[in-house]
Design a protein around this motif. Structure first.
Motif: not given
Lengths: 198, 198
Positions: A14, A48-49, A57, A64, B32-36, B38, B40-43
């Motif tokens: 990840e 992160i969560i 947006f 953001i 990067y993690l908060l792009r539309s 998300k 990847d962020a949750v993973n």
């Protein structure tokens, strides 16, 4: 072949998805997080969560934000100017100068035919909609002076021309503190072309 | 002064705690993690939580593991050799060579008086306990050849001497593919001292 224990392998995979983090960095970060205590790991996961769940947006500028509209759109600033940037963190860099008091518009990338990113993948339709309200008098295009940034700037200036507003772009020239010996010739050429009278 | 929205600021602060990640990198990773999407962020958050909850130190070698004892301690390997490393990921680097079939012991750091890390902060008592069982015939010290690594190696060889086992350390010399012109003189001196007959 020995491999890390499955939860660690998954964490490394990840982490490697993040641009700029390779295998070694991902390993070091994973093991840093799993040191005794693990409080940093839990804090990071919660952050992160929390950020993923509570940000979105801005409907106007696509920054953001955790509030709608974002802090900048709702602030008392010059509504007649829009500065177009590629990424949300570019806003931070420009705000640090304390020189610009207008609005922003975040494209979320730049045109890149090679990666299949056209105008519709960027937040350009939202920019057009803002222009159509007729309040804007100047658009400052603050994309990076790269090949793809230049293409994006040209595309934007073409489609914005019909709104009869002032369209400008950040100046090209020598960065402060530069040593002429180490500056590339394209930058020197631009600095020469754009020389300012003293 | 403009700042990112609070959840993003908190995420950036948590990312900056990771060694080797500075302000700019933390910003880029956060956005990067908060792009539309998300996803990847949750993973990533789930992978961190899963790894933090389901891994611990192996009670014997202090490797990070999800099973007790770890995969290496339980495997059919030479119980008479212990290779002492600083960090769990060092095991991975040594296993990749496919040359070593013995056991490991992870110190979780190196001696560093300047940062207050003495023998008790490392997993040295656990190593002594393993030595006292009398099964071990060779200890291979695989710490980094840095000032602090050297101090750690000397300390270990001193306290292990009473067990009357073979104590060795990884060879010092030229790395494969090195250009002599670019190798520091201490490394060249060690390569000369340790030259092998052809």
């Amino acid at each position: 072949m020995y491999n890390f224990t499955p939860p660690v392998t998954r964490l490394i995979e990840e982490l490697r998805k993040i641009p700029g983090i390779g295998r070694k960095s991902a390993q070091r970060i994973a093991f840093y997080l799993l040191r005794s205590g693990k409080q940093d790991a839990v804090n990071l996961a919660n952050a992160i969560i929390d950020a993923a769940n509570n940000t979105f947006f801005c409907s106007q500028c696509y920054n953001i934000t955790a509030v709608e509209p974002c802090e900048i759109c709702i602030a008392d600033r010059e509504k007649t100017k829009i500065c177009v940037v590629e990424e949300p963190f570019n806003i931070y860099s420009i705000e640090k100068t304390n020189l610009y008091k207008g609005m922003y518009h975040v494209l979320h990338g730049h045109l890149s035919p090679i990666r299949g990113i056209g105008p519709d993948e960027l937040k350009i339709p939202g920019l057009i909609k803002r222009m159509e309200k007729g309040e804007v008098e100047e658009v400052i295009i603050a994309v990076s002076p790269t090949t793809e940034g230049n293409a994006t700037a040209h595309y934007l200036s073409d489609i914005l021309r019909k709104f009869k507003v002032k369209i400008s772009r950040f100046a090209l020239g020598l960065p402060i503190g530069a040593d002429l010996d180490y500056v590339d010739s394209v930058t020197i050429a631009r600095a020469l072309e754009g020389r300012t009278e003293l």
